[in-house]
Motif scaffolding. Structure first.
Motif, PDB file in Angstrom:
ATOM      1  N   ARG A 110       0.842  -1.195   0.000  1.00  0.00           N
ATOM      2  CA  ARG A 110       0.000   0.000   0.000  1.00  0.00           C
ATOM      3  C   ARG A 110       0.871   1.237   0.000  1.00  0.00           C
ATOM      4  NH1 ARG A 110      -4.999  -0.513   3.753  1.00  0.00           N
ATOM      5  NH2 ARG A 110      -5.562   1.235   2.453  1.00  0.00           N
ATOM      6  N   ARG A 111       0.460   2.222  -0.752  1.00  0.00           N
ATOM      7  CA  ARG A 111       1.246   3.445  -0.912  1.00  0.00           C
ATOM      8  C   ARG A 111       0.427   4.658  -0.526  1.00  0.00           C
ATOM      9  NH1 ARG A 111       5.641   3.410  -4.049  1.00  0.00           N
ATOM     10  NH2 ARG A 111       5.244   5.507  -4.773  1.00  0.00           N
ATOM     11  N   ILE A 112       1.132   5.733  -0.258  1.00  0.00           N
ATOM     12  CA  ILE A 112       0.504   7.032  -0.057  1.00  0.00           C
ATOM     13  C   ILE A 112       0.699   7.797  -1.360  1.00  0.00           C
ATOM     14  CG2 ILE A 112       0.604   9.236   1.174  1.00  0.00           C
ATOM     15  CD1 ILE A 112       1.548   7.655   3.620  1.00  0.00           C
ATOM     16  N   TYR A 113      -0.393   8.265  -1.917  1.00  0.00           N
ATOM     17  CA  TYR A 113      -0.333   9.016  -3.166  1.00  0.00           C
ATOM     18  C   TYR A 113      -0.698  10.466  -2.915  1.00  0.00           C
ATOM     19  CZ  TYR A 113      -0.106   4.522  -5.517  1.00  0.00           C
ATOM     20  OH  TYR A 113       0.278   3.278  -5.926  1.00  0.00           O
ATOM     21  N   LEU A 114       0.007  11.355  -3.589  1.00  0.00           N
ATOM     22  CA  LEU A 114      -0.308  12.781  -3.549  1.00  0.00           C
ATOM     23  C   LEU A 114      -0.858  13.178  -4.904  1.00  0.00           C
ATOM     24  CD1 LEU A 114       2.875  14.214  -1.835  1.00  0.00           C
ATOM     25  CD2 LEU A 114       0.649  13.855  -0.814  1.00  0.00           C
ATOM     26  N   SER A 115      -1.749  14.141  -4.893  1.00  0.00           N
ATOM     27  CA  SER A 115      -2.269  14.646  -6.154  1.00  0.00           C
ATOM     28  C   SER A 115      -1.173  15.448  -6.833  1.00  0.00           C
ATOM     29  CB  SER A 115      -3.491  15.534  -5.916  1.00  0.00           C
ATOM     30  OG  SER A 115      -3.848  16.157  -7.122  1.00  0.00           O
ATOM     31  N   THR A 116      -0.711  14.968  -7.951  1.00  0.00           N
ATOM     32  CA  THR A 116       0.331  15.694  -8.677  1.00  0.00           C
ATOM     33  C   THR A 116      -0.275  16.692  -9.651  1.00  0.00           C
ATOM     34  OG1 THR A 116       0.452  13.900 -10.273  1.00  0.00           O
ATOM     35  CG2 THR A 116       2.032  13.859  -8.458  1.00  0.00           C
ATOM     36  N   THR A 117      -1.605  16.775  -9.685  1.00  0.00           N
ATOM     37  CA  THR A 117      -2.244  17.783 -10.523  1.00  0.00           C
ATOM     38  C   THR A 117      -2.421  19.084  -9.760  1.00  0.00           C
ATOM     39  OG1 THR A 117      -4.447  16.998  -9.926  1.00  0.00           O
ATOM     40  CG2 THR A 117      -3.455  16.077 -11.916  1.00  0.00           C
ATOM     41  N   ALA A 118      -2.270  19.040  -8.428  1.00  0.00           N
ATOM     42  CA  ALA A 118      -2.380  20.242  -7.605  1.00  0.00           C
ATOM     43  C   ALA A 118      -1.015  20.921  -7.557  1.00  0.00           C
ATOM     44  CB  ALA A 118      -2.852  19.882  -6.195  1.00  0.00           C
ATOM     45  N   THR A 119      -0.671  21.573  -8.646  1.00  0.00           N
ATOM     46  CA  THR A 119       0.664  22.164  -8.751  1.00  0.00           C
ATOM     47  C   THR A 119       0.656  23.648  -8.423  1.00  0.00           C
ATOM     48  OG1 THR A 119       0.296  22.532 -11.100  1.00  0.00           O
ATOM     49  CG2 THR A 119       1.429  20.491 -10.474  1.00  0.00           C
ATOM     50  N   GLY A 120      -0.320  24.107  -7.656  1.00  0.00           N
ATOM     51  CA  GLY A 120      -0.445  25.526  -7.364  1.00  0.00           C
ATOM     52  C   GLY A 120       0.486  26.041  -6.290  1.00  0.00           C
ATOM     53  N   VAL A 121       1.410  25.219  -5.828  1.00  0.00           N
ATOM     54  CA  VAL A 121       2.351  25.667  -4.796  1.00  0.00           C
ATOM     55  C   VAL A 121       3.745  25.689  -5.419  1.00  0.00           C
ATOM     56  CG1 VAL A 121       3.273  25.241  -2.501  1.00  0.00           C
ATOM     57  CG2 VAL A 121       0.913  24.623  -3.015  1.00  0.00           C
ATOM     58  N   GLY A 165       7.608  25.696  -6.042  1.00  0.00           N
ATOM     59  CA  GLY A 165       8.739  25.168  -5.290  1.00  0.00           C
ATOM     60  C   GLY A 165       8.456  23.861  -4.572  1.00  0.00           C
ATOM     61  N   ILE A 166       7.289  23.250  -4.813  1.00  0.00           N
ATOM     62  CA  ILE A 166       6.946  21.982  -4.168  1.00  0.00           C
ATOM     63  C   ILE A 166       6.866  20.900  -5.245  1.00  0.00           C
ATOM     64  CG2 ILE A 166       5.235  20.726  -2.808  1.00  0.00           C
ATOM     65  CD1 ILE A 166       6.585  22.958  -1.240  1.00  0.00           C
ATOM     66  N   ASP A 167       7.709  19.889  -5.116  1.00  0.00           N
ATOM     67  CA  ASP A 167       7.724  18.762  -6.044  1.00  0.00           C
ATOM     68  C   ASP A 167       6.974  17.610  -5.389  1.00  0.00           C
ATOM     69  OD1 ASP A 167       8.263  16.551  -7.627  1.00  0.00           O
ATOM     70  OD2 ASP A 167      10.381  17.050  -7.916  1.00  0.00           O
ATOM     71  N   PHE A 168       5.706  17.460  -5.747  1.00  0.00           N
ATOM     72  CA  PHE A 168       4.860  16.451  -5.118  1.00  0.00           C
ATOM     73  C   PHE A 168       5.311  15.029  -5.438  1.00  0.00           C
ATOM     74  CE2 PHE A 168       2.128  20.211  -5.175  1.00  0.00           C
ATOM     75  CZ  PHE A 168       1.808  20.282  -3.828  1.00  0.00           C
ATOM     76  N   LEU A 169       5.869  14.814  -6.610  1.00  0.00           N
ATOM     77  CA  LEU A 169       6.376  13.477  -6.937  1.00  0.00           C
ATOM     78  C   LEU A 169       7.562  13.114  -6.047  1.00  0.00           C
ATOM     79  CD1 LEU A 169       6.125  13.440 -10.825  1.00  0.00           C
ATOM     80  CD2 LEU A 169       4.745  12.160  -9.191  1.00  0.00           C
ATOM     81  N   ALA A 170       8.446  14.067  -5.792  1.00  0.00           N
ATOM     82  CA  ALA A 170       9.592  13.810  -4.917  1.00  0.00           C
ATOM     83  C   ALA A 170       9.119  13.511  -3.495  1.00  0.00           C
ATOM     84  CB  ALA A 170      10.542  15.006  -4.926  1.00  0.00           C
ATOM     85  N   ILE A 171       8.126  14.262  -3.029  1.00  0.00           N
ATOM     86  CA  ILE A 171       7.574  14.026  -1.687  1.00  0.00           C
ATOM     87  C   ILE A 171       6.975  12.626  -1.622  1.00  0.00           C
ATOM     88  CG2 ILE A 171       5.785  14.718  -0.040  1.00  0.00           C
ATOM     89  CD1 ILE A 171       6.222  17.618  -1.102  1.00  0.00           C
TER      90      ILE A 171
END
Length: 112
Positions: free
Chosen positions: A32-43, A45-51
């Motif tokens: 099981r994994r934790i997924y982040l929405s990578t379409t929410a790119t409104g921030v 300097g934040i790389d959601f894929l790296a997180i």
């Protein structure tokens, strides 16, 4: 109306991603994994894929900037990882994770 701080925007992203059901045991089961929405790119300097890679311990772990580290630490805290494990993944001292956790509790206590 004032502009939200980066910490407030990250808290909003967490709320939008998980709502009232934050992950609690997701990283305890290897399938099981934790997924982040990578379409929410409104921030900026934040790389959601790296997180997401750090939170799920996908090797090699990428380096994160401080706001990314704090968001990843919050996600891993919600997944009930210990401060030592979080610190190792983020390449910070465990006391840094403890300090962040204290700041989150204080902010929640203030109603912010």
């Amino acid at each position: 109306m004032s502009t939200p701080t980066l910490r407030e925007r990250l808290a909003t992203i967490l709320a939008q991603t998980y709502g009232d059901h934050p992950p609690t045991e997701l990283t305890r089961e290897p399938t099981r994994r934790i997924y982040l929405s990578t379409t929410a790119t409104g921030v900026p300097g934040i790389d959601f894929l790296a997180i997401e890679r750090v939170v799920n311990a996908d090797l090699p772990l990428p380096g994160l900037n401080e706001p990314e580290q704090e968001l990843a630490a919050r996600l891993m805290t919600r997944a009930e990882l210990g401060a030592d494990e979080i610190a190792e993944r983020l390449r910070v001292e465990p006391r840094t994770v403890t300090r962040w956790r204290s700041a989150w509790k204080e902010a929640e206590g203030d109603g912010s």
